[in-house]
Design an enzyme around this catalytic site. Structure first.
Site, PDB file in Angstrom:
ATOM      1  N   PRO A   1      12.310  -9.742  -0.351  1.00 25.85           N
ATOM      2  CA  PRO A   1      10.908  -9.673   0.061  1.00 25.85           C
ATOM      3  C   PRO A   1      10.765  -9.117   1.480  1.00 25.85           C
ATOM      4  O   PRO A   1      11.564  -9.450   2.360  1.00 25.85           O
ATOM      5  CB  PRO A   1      10.460 -11.148   0.020  1.00 25.85           C
ATOM      6  CG  PRO A   1      11.711 -11.925   0.262  1.00 25.85           C
ATOM      7  CD  PRO A   1      12.845 -11.121  -0.317  1.00 25.85           C
ATOM      8  N   GLY A   2       9.798  -8.268   1.678  1.00 24.20           N
ATOM      9  CA  GLY A   2       9.499  -7.757   3.018  1.00 24.20           C
ATOM     10  C   GLY A   2       8.089  -8.164   3.401  1.00 24.20           C
ATOM     11  O   GLY A   2       7.864  -9.019   4.248  1.00 24.20           O
ATOM     12  N   ARG A   3       7.139  -7.559   2.675  1.00 24.41           N
ATOM     13  CA  ARG A   3       5.718  -7.823   2.926  1.00 24.41           C
ATOM     14  C   ARG A   3       5.392  -9.322   2.916  1.00 24.41           C
ATOM     15  O   ARG A   3       4.650  -9.805   3.776  1.00 24.41           O
ATOM     16  CB  ARG A   3       4.907  -7.124   1.824  1.00 24.41           C
ATOM     17  CG  ARG A   3       3.416  -7.134   2.021  1.00 24.41           C
ATOM     18  CD  ARG A   3       2.731  -6.600   0.755  1.00 24.41           C
ATOM     19  NE  ARG A   3       3.316  -5.362   0.282  1.00 24.41           N
ATOM     20  CZ  ARG A   3       2.906  -4.150   0.635  1.00 24.41           C
ATOM     21  NH1 ARG A   3       1.877  -4.005   1.431  1.00 24.41           N
ATOM     22  NH2 ARG A   3       3.514  -3.071   0.168  1.00 24.41           N
TER      23      ARG A   3
ATOM     24  N   GLY B   1       8.887  -6.793  -3.336  1.00 23.89           N
ATOM     25  CA  GLY B   1       7.606  -6.306  -3.855  1.00 23.89           C
ATOM     26  C   GLY B   1       6.572  -7.373  -4.096  1.00 23.89           C
ATOM     27  O   GLY B   1       5.510  -7.091  -4.657  1.00 23.89           O
TER      28      GLY B   1
ATOM     29  N   ARG C   1      -2.315   2.386   5.731  1.00 29.53           N
ATOM     30  CA  ARG C   1      -2.394   1.989   4.325  1.00 29.53           C
ATOM     31  C   ARG C   1      -3.690   2.371   3.605  1.00 29.53           C
ATOM     32  O   ARG C   1      -3.631   2.773   2.448  1.00 29.53           O
ATOM     33  CB  ARG C   1      -2.089   0.495   4.176  1.00 29.53           C
ATOM     34  CG  ARG C   1      -0.664   0.149   4.638  1.00 29.53           C
ATOM     35  CD  ARG C   1      -0.267  -1.288   4.337  1.00 29.53           C
ATOM     36  NE  ARG C   1      -0.165  -1.503   2.915  1.00 29.53           N
ATOM     37  CZ  ARG C   1      -1.082  -2.082   2.164  1.00 29.53           C
ATOM     38  NH1 ARG C   1      -2.194  -2.543   2.710  1.00 29.53           N
ATOM     39  NH2 ARG C   1      -0.903  -2.220   0.876  1.00 29.53           N
TER      40      ARG C   1
ATOM     41  N   TYR D   1      -2.773   4.557   0.432  1.00 30.96           N
ATOM     42  CA  TYR D   1      -2.839   3.893  -0.878  1.00 30.96           C
ATOM     43  C   TYR D   1      -4.234   3.434  -1.265  1.00 30.96           C
ATOM     44  O   TYR D   1      -4.383   2.689  -2.229  1.00 30.96           O
ATOM     45  CB  TYR D   1      -1.967   2.617  -0.895  1.00 30.96           C
ATOM     46  CG  TYR D   1      -0.631   2.687  -0.246  1.00 30.96           C
ATOM     47  CD1 TYR D   1       0.290   3.671  -0.620  1.00 30.96           C
ATOM     48  CD2 TYR D   1      -0.248   1.753   0.704  1.00 30.96           C
ATOM     49  CE1 TYR D   1       1.538   3.714  -0.031  1.00 30.96           C
ATOM     50  CE2 TYR D   1       1.005   1.791   1.291  1.00 30.96           C
ATOM     51  CZ  TYR D   1       1.892   2.781   0.923  1.00 30.96           C
ATOM     52  OH  TYR D   1       3.116   2.813   1.503  1.00 30.96           O
TER      53      TYR D   1
ATOM     54  N   TYR E   1       4.182  -3.264   7.256  1.00 33.26           N
ATOM     55  CA  TYR E   1       3.837  -1.846   7.028  1.00 33.26           C
ATOM     56  C   TYR E   1       2.670  -1.370   7.890  1.00 33.26           C
ATOM     57  O   TYR E   1       1.926  -0.479   7.499  1.00 33.26           O
ATOM     58  CB  TYR E   1       3.564  -1.569   5.535  1.00 33.26           C
ATOM     59  CG  TYR E   1       4.733  -1.950   4.668  1.00 33.26           C
ATOM     60  CD1 TYR E   1       5.903  -1.189   4.673  1.00 33.26           C
ATOM     61  CD2 TYR E   1       4.702  -3.101   3.886  1.00 33.26           C
ATOM     62  CE1 TYR E   1       6.991  -1.544   3.912  1.00 33.26           C
ATOM     63  CE2 TYR E   1       5.792  -3.475   3.123  1.00 33.26           C
ATOM     64  CZ  TYR E   1       6.940  -2.692   3.141  1.00 33.26           C
ATOM     65  OH  TYR E   1       8.025  -3.057   2.387  1.00 33.26           O
TER      66      TYR E   1
ATOM     67  N   CYS F   1      -9.491  12.011  13.963  1.00 32.61           N
ATOM     68  CA  CYS F   1     -10.286  13.151  13.510  1.00 32.61           C
ATOM     69  C   CYS F   1     -10.065  13.403  12.023  1.00 32.61           C
ATOM     70  O   CYS F   1      -9.593  14.480  11.629  1.00 32.61           O
ATOM     71  CB  CYS F   1      -9.934  14.374  14.326  1.00 32.61           C
ATOM     72  SG  CYS F   1     -10.041  14.053  16.082  1.00 32.61           S
ATOM     73  N   GLU F   2     -10.349  12.411  11.192  1.00 36.32           N
ATOM     74  CA  GLU F   2     -10.243  12.540   9.733  1.00 36.32           C
ATOM     75  C   GLU F   2     -11.318  11.651   9.131  1.00 36.32           C
ATOM     76  O   GLU F   2     -11.451  10.494   9.546  1.00 36.32           O
ATOM     77  CB  GLU F   2      -8.888  11.994   9.230  1.00 36.32           C
ATOM     78  CG  GLU F   2      -7.694  12.656   9.839  1.00 36.32           C
ATOM     79  CD  GLU F   2      -6.814  13.350   8.814  1.00 36.32           C
ATOM     80  OE1 GLU F   2      -7.001  13.120   7.600  1.00 36.32           O
ATOM     81  OE2 GLU F   2      -5.959  14.125   9.251  1.00 36.32           O
TER      82      GLU F   2
HETATM   83  C1  LIG Z   1      10.405  -1.687  -0.009  1.00 35.89           C
HETATM   84  C2  LIG Z   1      11.513  -2.371  -0.651  1.00 35.89           C
HETATM   85  C3  LIG Z   1      11.578  -3.771  -0.645  1.00 35.89           C
HETATM   86  C4  LIG Z   1      10.508  -4.636  -0.056  1.00 35.89           C
HETATM   87  O1  LIG Z   1       9.265  -4.467  -0.632  1.00 35.89           O
HETATM   88  P1  LIG Z   1       8.093  -5.465  -0.210  1.00 35.89           P
HETATM   89  O2  LIG Z   1       6.919  -4.973  -0.969  1.00 35.89           O
HETATM   90  O3  LIG Z   1       7.901  -5.328   1.245  1.00 35.89           O
HETATM   91  O4  LIG Z   1       8.528  -6.839  -0.595  1.00 35.89           O
HETATM   92  C5  LIG Z   1      12.677  -4.366  -1.205  1.00 35.89           C
HETATM   93  N1  LIG Z   1      13.674  -3.639  -1.769  1.00 35.89           N
HETATM   94  C6  LIG Z   1      13.631  -2.295  -1.795  1.00 35.89           C
HETATM   95  C7  LIG Z   1      14.746  -1.553  -2.414  1.00 35.89           C
HETATM   96  C8  LIG Z   1      12.561  -1.619  -1.261  1.00 35.89           C
HETATM   97  O5  LIG Z   1      12.527  -0.298  -1.308  1.00 35.89           O
END
Ligand SMILES: *Cc1c(COP(=O)(O)O)cnc(C)c1O
Length: 447
Positions: A307-309, A264, A344, A348, A405, A375-376
């Protein structure tokens, strides 16, 4: 001529780097308004691969992965694959020593297809289907994070050999982020509650797992949400989780060795956005975990973060071509993509910036709104930007921070094929995911 042969003539001038953190560190302004991306001129990439196109800077992804591994050498750093799940990206993060956080049989299939080590994979999800669970068991995914009493029963029945599991806890800590991406508080669908008397609360989950001979409870998990900027929230969560670990030990006599604090971590979409202070995060976590564990006489758990994002977001940009400029009470710049490649803003209310690339303009800057072709009326990519007044059909626009994402949330709404993903490294571009074609769209429609 290859792109790398073109480089000397299109090289960057030293002072022309764009806002780091919003744009990948490798981007800079070349001659004549060209934007250089990982050593390649963006207008050439647009000509070669078409628009819209997602570009991803391999070195930037690897550098982020390394920065996390370096900041937390004793912890397991798992890439949340839902941010960008393609084979090449999973290969890069595997090579950088990351683990992998998956949430479906589909993501496991991609990981499996490149031989991502199963002992480094976790499976998550608030509602895993039997197919998801079976895919994880079949590949030998080391840990499954449990999210409901129903799931404990199902996995208990499906698993054969002591499947390692974690329980997802709702720590009651808010991430101060958009409601759609807040997950750490009461009253949302993820995790077991710490509130007494609730059916799906932590105590019932622990008791249920301990009665399943095929499951081995190894730890606890929490995830506060996404795009969280405040590191003190993670510190609060870490303290709470050690309290819960100690409670499980005192109540059930089991000492859980693993603590997963989720992901996150925020990235900067706009120059005004706050970033994530990774060093501060690590410092505060160390102190909080050290203090809580020693005061409760609890052994320091092995830490996992997800971490992903933060790994892929700032490494990507999207290139669009302008289809029309509509000048009225507001000026709208319509491009050849939109909510199908960037969900996004409509999901959001996310905000983006954009810049003209491929030519230099001396025209005055005016406020403009960049919209998509769908078309939105909510199909807005970037609002109230200062763009050159002579912007016209055929110009290229680049939007930064689109590595996470975007590809993974893309749709083919209005039957517009999803864009390709192009990896760029040292000026050399490689097509990683090709553009979705009309044949692709027709192939699933059986008439
Ligand atoms: C989505 C998610 C992440 C990654 O979130 P990021 O905002 O991309 O870092 C990590 N753990 C869980 C369980 C998630 O659902």
């Amino acid at each position: 001529m290859t792109l790398s042969e073109l480089l000397p003539s299109l090289g960057c001038e030293a002072a022309d780097h764009l806002e780091p953190g919003v744009w990948p560190r490798s981007t800079c302004l070349g001659r004549d308004g060209e934007l250089m991306f990982a050593g390649a001129p963006v207008s050439h990439l647009a000509a070669r691969f078409g628009t819209p196109a997602y570009l991803i800077d391999e070195a930037e992804v690897r550098a982020q992965a390394r920065a996390y591994r370096h900041a937390l050498p004793d912890a397991e750093v798992a890439f949340a694959s839902k941010a960008l799940c393609t084979r090449s990206v999973l290969r890069w993060v595997a090579e950088e020593g990351m683990s992998l956080d998956t949430c479906s049989a589909g993501e496991i299939a991609v990981a499996r297809s490149i031989g991502f080590p199963a002992e480094r994979i976790l499976l998550h999800g608030n509602a895993k289907t039997p197919e998801d669970l079976k895919a994880a068991l079949e590949y030998g995914v080391r840990r499954i994070v449990l999210d409901s009493l129903d799931e404990i029963e199902q996995l208990g029945a499906l698993a054969h050999h002591r499947q390692q599991v974690l329980i997802r806890v709702t720590p009651g800590v808010t991430g101060d982020t958009h409601a759609a991406i807040t997950t750490g508080t009461e009253g949302q669908k993820f995790g077991f509650s710490l509130v007494d008397g609730v059916r799906d609360n932590l105590d019932r989950a622990v008791a249920a797992v301990l009665t399943q001979p095929s499951l081995s409870l190894v730890g606890l998990h929490c995830h506060l949400g996404s795009q969280v900027t405040r590191v003190d929230r993670y510190e609060q969560a870490a303290r709470k989780m050690v309290e819960v670990l100690a409670h499980v030990r005192d109540t059930y006599g089991v000492t859980l060795r693993e603590l997963d604090l989720g992901g996150g971590h925020a990235v900067r979409y706009l120059p005004v956005d706050a970033g994530f202070d990774l060093d501060g995060y690590v410092r505060r976590l160390r102190v909080a975990l050290g203090y809580e564990c020693s005061s409760r006489g609890f052994p320091l758990p092995r830490l996992t973060i997800e971490p992903g994002r933060a790994i892929v977001g700032p490494a990507g940009i999207t290139v669009y071509r302008v289809c029309a400029v509509k000048r009225g009470s507001r000026t709208f710049v319509a491009v050849d993509g939109g909510m199908s490649d960037n969900a996004r803003p409509s999901l959001y209310g996310a905000k983006y910036t954009a810049r003209l690339v491929g030519r230099h303009s001396r025209a005055a800057r005016r406020p403009m709104t960049v919209v998509g072709r769908h078309c939105e009326s909510g199909d807005i990519l970037a609002d109230d930007l200062q763009l050159p007044d002579d912007l016209h059909v055929g110009d290229l626009l680049a939007v930064p921070c689109t590595g996470a994402y975007h590809h993974s949330l893309a749709s083919n709404y209005n039957l517009i094929g999803r864009p390709p993903l192009v990896g760029v490294r040292d000026g050399v571009a490689t097509l990683l995911v090709r553009r979705e074609t009309e044949e692709d769209l027709l192939a699933r429609d059986l008439g």
